[in-house]
Write an enzyme that holds these catalytic residues in place. Structure first.
Site, PDB file in Angstrom:
ATOM      1  N   HIS A   1       7.755  -9.487  -1.014  1.00 38.28           N
ATOM      2  CA  HIS A   1       6.378  -9.379  -0.859  1.00 38.28           C
ATOM      3  C   HIS A   1       5.562  -8.845  -2.039  1.00 38.28           C
ATOM      4  O   HIS A   1       4.218  -8.929  -2.693  1.00 38.28           O
ATOM      5  CB  HIS A   1       5.974  -8.008  -0.215  1.00 38.28           C
ATOM      6  CG  HIS A   1       4.592  -8.047   0.711  1.00 38.28           C
ATOM      7  ND1 HIS A   1       3.724  -8.375   0.043  1.00 38.28           N
ATOM      8  CD2 HIS A   1       4.540  -7.447   1.862  1.00 38.28           C
ATOM      9  CE1 HIS A   1       2.833  -8.493   1.396  1.00 38.28           C
ATOM     10  NE2 HIS A   1       3.468  -7.774   2.089  1.00 38.28           N
TER      11      HIS A   1
ATOM     12  N   ASP B   1       2.085 -13.103   0.035  1.00 38.64           N
ATOM     13  CA  ASP B   1       1.787 -11.885   1.297  1.00 38.64           C
ATOM     14  C   ASP B   1       1.920 -12.436   2.271  1.00 38.64           C
ATOM     15  O   ASP B   1       2.088 -13.456   2.484  1.00 38.64           O
ATOM     16  CB  ASP B   1       0.163 -11.744   0.740  1.00 38.64           C
ATOM     17  CG  ASP B   1      -0.554 -10.707   0.092  1.00 38.64           C
ATOM     18  OD1 ASP B   1       0.367 -10.303  -0.562  1.00 38.64           O
ATOM     19  OD2 ASP B   1      -0.708 -11.383  -1.036  1.00 38.64           O
TER      20      ASP B   1
END
Length: 458
Positions: free
Chosen positions: A428, A432
């Site tokens: 992450h 995204d």
């Protein structure tokens, strides 16, 4: 007669140590040049080291089962060869054979490998100096605690350029890292362990002042009938890689359901001709890999890696393929430049890697350069899994079980389609959820649009 010293050779850029599996010659035996001397195991390969000289094996310095760093003295020989004084130096190969400098192993030696990339290494066990059946680590105390790295002549910590670059990428002062290598040398796994420890320390909840320390988890007690399975180099490497991944990478995941019906029909239409020409079955995996390659071109952040200086987008598309070795573990060899290959080319590449993996014939280069990993766990019937990212990559995708299901169709009717799930785990920090979702959408779209008119095997 001259004395020749055989040292642990460098078995790959990121390999820092090796375990002596078996001595193939014993002290006092005559040895010819290029005779195989010793089996060495690493977390990536098992290989056999040939003798660079002819002579008599005088003394074995490292016992079977011991793990020692690269450069450790393994054995000594009495030899009449003039260049014997140059320990570990290059030697001339017989006619028709390539020279193998620095005691490097034969490229045809049968190896096994470790899972995941090579950057994560199990630390060498610290041994009491001079203990029977062990190798002595000058940088470790008898208690097994590594000492501070010994400085080099210029006052800096001892480390290779690769290790220094890794430390610089993470803003780490090597003087703060305890070295477990020879003479206190800081190895790559020392730096990775330091990174993991610092991130765990930052993530740990702060204990209020005066609060009692939580009780430590007691070691599990073995019960009657329990069996302790010793850790292999491969299992240690898998454990270290997984701990490093989960402790340094903030994982997230996304899943899509894919209609594989068109691929199933395409496979049926070419099944017999493909098997007759190639000698093996055409599976779903090459189609998934082709879709991944095309989707990575459209979604470059998925084919990237995290650094403290920024996200590094990678030009090459090199797909790691997870291959199970049953209970022994798994390995992740790499299909280089996978985006240049056709479906048939991908099928051949996977077939080759799987065959050599299970016969322990993979080599160090087979594991290098991966930028994205594909796992085909669905062959064992899983419908949903949560794969762990293979650092330093940013994502890994699994193809889950593919089979016929009753589904609602777009025309509001019920039909039987060949369905399966795709799961993407990703870093992450690098991307995204929207990026991950777009990548999976592109993979799904290509798979569902497969048709003999727009997809060629070769």
């Amino acid at each position: 007669m001259a004395l020749f010293e055989l040292k642990m050779p460098k078995l790959g850029e990121s390999v820092t140590e090796g375990t002596i599996g078996k001595w193939l010659k014993q002290p006092g035996e005559k040895v010819e040049k290029y005779d195989l001397l010793v089996e060495v195991q690493t977390d990536k390969v098992n290989t056999e080291i040939p003798s660079p000289v002819a002579g008599t094996l005088k003394e074995v310095k490292v016992n079977e089962g011991d793990t020692v760093p690269i450069g450790t003295l393994l054995a000594t020989f009495d030899t009449a060869e003039a260049d014997a004084a140059v320990a570990g130096g290059p030697s001339s190969a017989p006619a028709g054979q390539p020279a193998r400098p620095d005691n490097s192993p034969s490229p045809s030696a049968p190896p096994s490998a470790a899972p995941m990339p090579a950057a994560q290494r199990p630390s060498a066990p610290a041994q009491p100096a001079g203990a029977p059946g062990t190798s002595a680590y000058p940088s470790a105390s008898a208690s097994g605690v590594a000492t501070a790295p010994a400085p080099s002549a210029d006052g800096e910590a001892r480390a290779t350029p690769v290790v220094r670059r890794l430390a610089a990428e993470h803003g780490i002062d090597l003087a703060q890292v305890r070295g477990t290598g020879l003479n206190g040398r800081v190895s790559r796994q020392d730096v990775e362990r330091y990174i993991a420890e610092q991130q765990e320390r930052q993530a740990a909840p702060q204990r209020p002042a005066g609060a009692p320390r939580p009780a430590e988890m007691p070691m599990p007690q073995a019960m009657a009938g329990d069996e302790l399975i010793p850790l292999t180099q491969m299992r240690k490497a898998i454990a270290n890689a997984m701990v490093l991944s989960k402790s340094t990478i903030p994982h997230a995941a996304a899943m899509v359901e894919v209609d594989w019906t068109n691929v199933a029909r395409f496979r049926d239409s070419v099944r017999d001709t493909f098997r007759a020409r190639e000698g093996f079955e055409l599976t779903y995996l090459p189609f998934a890999m082709k879709a991944v390659c095309l989707a990575l071109r459209r979604n470059a952040l998925v084919n990237a890696k995290w650094t403290d200086q920024g996200v590094l987008k990678l030009k090459a598309i090199n797909l790691g393929v997870a291959i199970s070795l049953e209970d022994e573990g798994l390995v992740v060899p790499v299909v280089k430049n996978a985006d240049d290959l056709s479906i048939t080319g991908l099928a051949r590449a996977v077939r080759d890697l799987a065959t050599r993996a299970r016969s322990r014939k993979l080599t160090i280069p087979d594991f290098e350069g991966g930028t994205f990993t594909v796992n085909n766990g669905g062959t064992l019937g899983t419908y949903l899994s949560y794969p762990i990212v293979n650092p330093p990559q940013a994502a890994i995708m699994t193809t889950e079980a593919i089979g016929k299901r009753v589904v609602a169709l777009d025309d509001d009717t019920i039909g039987i389609r060949t369905m399966g799930n795709l799961v993407l785990s990703f870093d992450h920090r690098v991307m995204d959820g929207a990026t991950a979702a777009r990548f999976l959408r592109d993979v799904k779209t290509w798979i569902q649009d497969v048709d003999p008119g727009n997809v060629a095997l070769s």
